[in-house]
Design a protein around this motif. Structure first.
Motif, mmCIF file in Angstrom:
data_model
loop_
_atom_site.group_PDB
_atom_site.id
_atom_site.type_symbol
_atom_site.label_atom_id
_atom_site.label_comp_id
_atom_site.label_asym_id
_atom_site.label_seq_id
_atom_site.Cartn_x
_atom_site.Cartn_y
_atom_site.Cartn_z
ATOM 1 N N LEU A 1 0.853 -1.208 -0.061
ATOM 2 C CA LEU A 1 -0.061 -0.201 0.061
ATOM 3 C C LEU A 1 0.858 1.083 -0.159
ATOM 4 O O LEU A 1 0.455 2.265 -0.719
ATOM 5 C CB LEU A 1 -0.916 -0.080 1.330
ATOM 6 N N GLU A 2 1.786 1.243 0.708
ATOM 7 C CA GLU A 2 2.735 2.325 0.774
ATOM 8 C C GLU A 2 3.465 2.553 -0.595
ATOM 9 O O GLU A 2 3.843 3.788 -1.042
ATOM 10 C CB GLU A 2 3.947 2.145 1.900
ATOM 11 N N ILE A 3 3.886 1.677 -1.470
ATOM 12 C CA ILE A 3 4.506 1.565 -2.638
ATOM 13 C C ILE A 3 3.338 2.323 -3.622
ATOM 14 O O ILE A 3 3.938 3.272 -4.393
ATOM 15 C CB ILE A 3 4.837 0.329 -2.917
ATOM 16 N N LEU A 4 2.396 1.627 -3.625
ATOM 17 C CA LEU A 4 1.145 2.403 -4.538
ATOM 18 C C LEU A 4 1.003 3.820 -4.055
ATOM 19 O O LEU A 4 1.044 4.753 -5.092
ATOM 20 C CB LEU A 4 -0.148 1.626 -4.276
ATOM 21 N N GLY A 5 1.008 4.197 -2.712
ATOM 22 C CA GLY A 5 0.839 5.500 -2.555
ATOM 23 C C GLY A 5 2.016 6.201 -2.807
ATOM 24 O O GLY A 5 1.393 7.614 -3.199
ATOM 25 N N SER A 6 3.059 5.891 -2.721
ATOM 26 C CA SER A 6 4.264 6.705 -3.282
ATOM 27 C C SER A 6 4.375 6.947 -4.739
ATOM 28 O O SER A 6 4.805 7.884 -5.230
ATOM 29 C CB SER A 6 5.715 5.752 -2.851
ATOM 30 N N ALA A 7 3.960 5.983 -5.359
ATOM 31 C CA ALA A 7 3.864 6.083 -6.638
ATOM 32 C C ALA A 7 3.112 7.105 -7.211
ATOM 33 O O ALA A 7 3.074 7.687 -8.358
ATOM 34 C CB ALA A 7 3.573 4.748 -7.614
ATOM 35 N N SER A 8 1.767 7.015 -6.819
ATOM 36 C CA SER A 8 0.757 7.826 -7.230
ATOM 37 C C SER A 8 1.037 9.318 -6.613
ATOM 38 O O SER A 8 0.764 10.406 -7.557
ATOM 39 C CB SER A 8 -0.636 7.538 -6.182
ATOM 40 N N GLN A 9 1.838 9.391 -5.514
ATOM 41 C CA GLN A 9 2.253 10.865 -5.072
ATOM 42 C C GLN A 9 3.417 11.352 -5.911
ATOM 43 O O GLN A 9 3.446 12.545 -6.316
ATOM 44 C CB GLN A 9 2.653 11.037 -3.710
ATOM 45 N N ALA A 10 4.136 10.499 -6.413
ATOM 46 C CA ALA A 10 5.200 10.862 -7.488
ATOM 47 C C ALA A 10 4.564 11.328 -8.795
ATOM 48 O O ALA A 10 5.188 12.414 -9.190
ATOM 49 C CB ALA A 10 6.119 9.639 -7.591
#
Length: 319
Positions: free
Chosen positions: A89-98
């Motif tokens: 979930l953190e990976i997906l959130g970071s990718a979306s934020q990037a």
């Protein structure tokens, strides 16, 4: 190098786990973990069950561990899956934020202004457009509980809302205080009074909200003497609250300038004495140094003021 991976008790040879995870597969895993059922998860992802199963198999090969146990009743996370899920979930959130931050940097003349119910932003938005005619200004209405997420997910650049809400990683500027008033049906026993106190509604149920901080503030729970506020029905929307009050099932404490009386002729507001006001604030991301964000903050502080409280003399809504 190859490693041994166990599937259903059978040891198989598999390539070494790759550091390059496919985000599409990671998303499939998080949706399946949420639904715990291949059929429901496949529907949510618009995939067939067999396609989803292949996606999970590929992810497990990339990770190098079995993440899910398939059972006739659905699917369950393995111990490895339990460890992987929050990181996924953190990976997906970071990718979306990037992606969102890159888009924002590529469009420095664009600003999205979020606002919650009955917070009037017209004067500040008009000043921004007048002073920055080159700016691409957009407005977006936010649910009362969506302010932090909308900012941190880069859906809006500024948000005008009422406290309380979590302010981690946000910069919050108080714009004005807004008295709280009591909302009741026109035929309520308190309707027509010049003002009321918490003692007058000691036994009156008030609608509850799922967010603990919001619920405590808007129901004044606990009361100053330590007693709990009487429980009313759990609600998710302003519209539900208005219907409950109009139907005589509850009373509600609301912002004084919220404009509810303009929507409902069967409701009336009474000044509520002895409690602190609510605060209307402008929130931005703590690390946002954009020129339009800074400009809008200045204009909001200069031009946004508290509306005349509902029920106040001269508003046309006195009781």
């Amino acid at each position: 190098m190859k490693i041994a991976v166990t599937y259903g008790g059978v040891m198989t040879e598999s390539p070494s786990p790759s550091a390059d995870l496919d985000l599409r597969l990671v998303r499939c895993f998080t949706v399946l973990a949420e639904h715990q059922h291949f059929g429901r998860a496949a529907n949510a992802l618009h995939l067939t069950q067999s396609s989803l199963s292949r996606q999970i198999d590929r992810l497990e090969q990339q990770v190098g561990a079995r993440l899910l146990d398939r059972t006739p009743r659905g699917s369950q996370l393995t111990e490895a899956g339990e460890v992987f899920l929050p990181l996924a979930l953190e990976i997906l959130g970071s990718a979306s934020q990037a992606s969102a931050r890159a888009r924002a940097a590529a469009r420095p003349s664009r600003i999205v202004i979020g606002y919650t119910g009955n917070v009037i932003v017209t004067a500040a938005v008009g000043e921004l457009r007048r002073r920055h005619p080159e700016a691409d200004v957009h407005l977006q209405h936010l649910d009362w509980k969506d302010t932090p997420a909308a900012l941190l997910e880069y859906r809006v650049d500024v948000a005008l809302a009422r406290l309380p809400f979590p302010a981690d990683r946000l910069h919050v500027t108080v714009l004005y205080d807004e008295p709280r008033v009591l909302l009741v049906p026109r035929d309520h026993r308190l309707a027509g009074k010049e003002s009321v106190t918490l003692d007058d509604i000691a036994d009156e149920p008030l609608p509850r909200a799922a967010d603990p901080a919001w619920d405590a503030f808007w129901r004044v729970d606990p009361r100053p003497d330590g007693r709990p506020a009487p429980d009313g029905p759990l609600i998710e929307s302003v519209e539900d609250k208005l219907e409950l009050v109009a139907g005589g099932q509850a009373v509600a404490i609301v912002p004084g300038g919220s404009g509810y009386l303009g929507l409902r002729s069967d409701l009336t507001a009474i000044p509520l004495e002895g409690i602190e006001p609510s605060q209307v604030v402008l929130a931005t991301r703590a690390d946002d140094r954009g020129r339009l964000v800074a400009a809008f903050r200045r204009y909001a502080r200069a031009h946004l003021t508290c509306p005349e409280p509902a029920g106040a003399p001269g508003t046309g809504t006195e009781n």
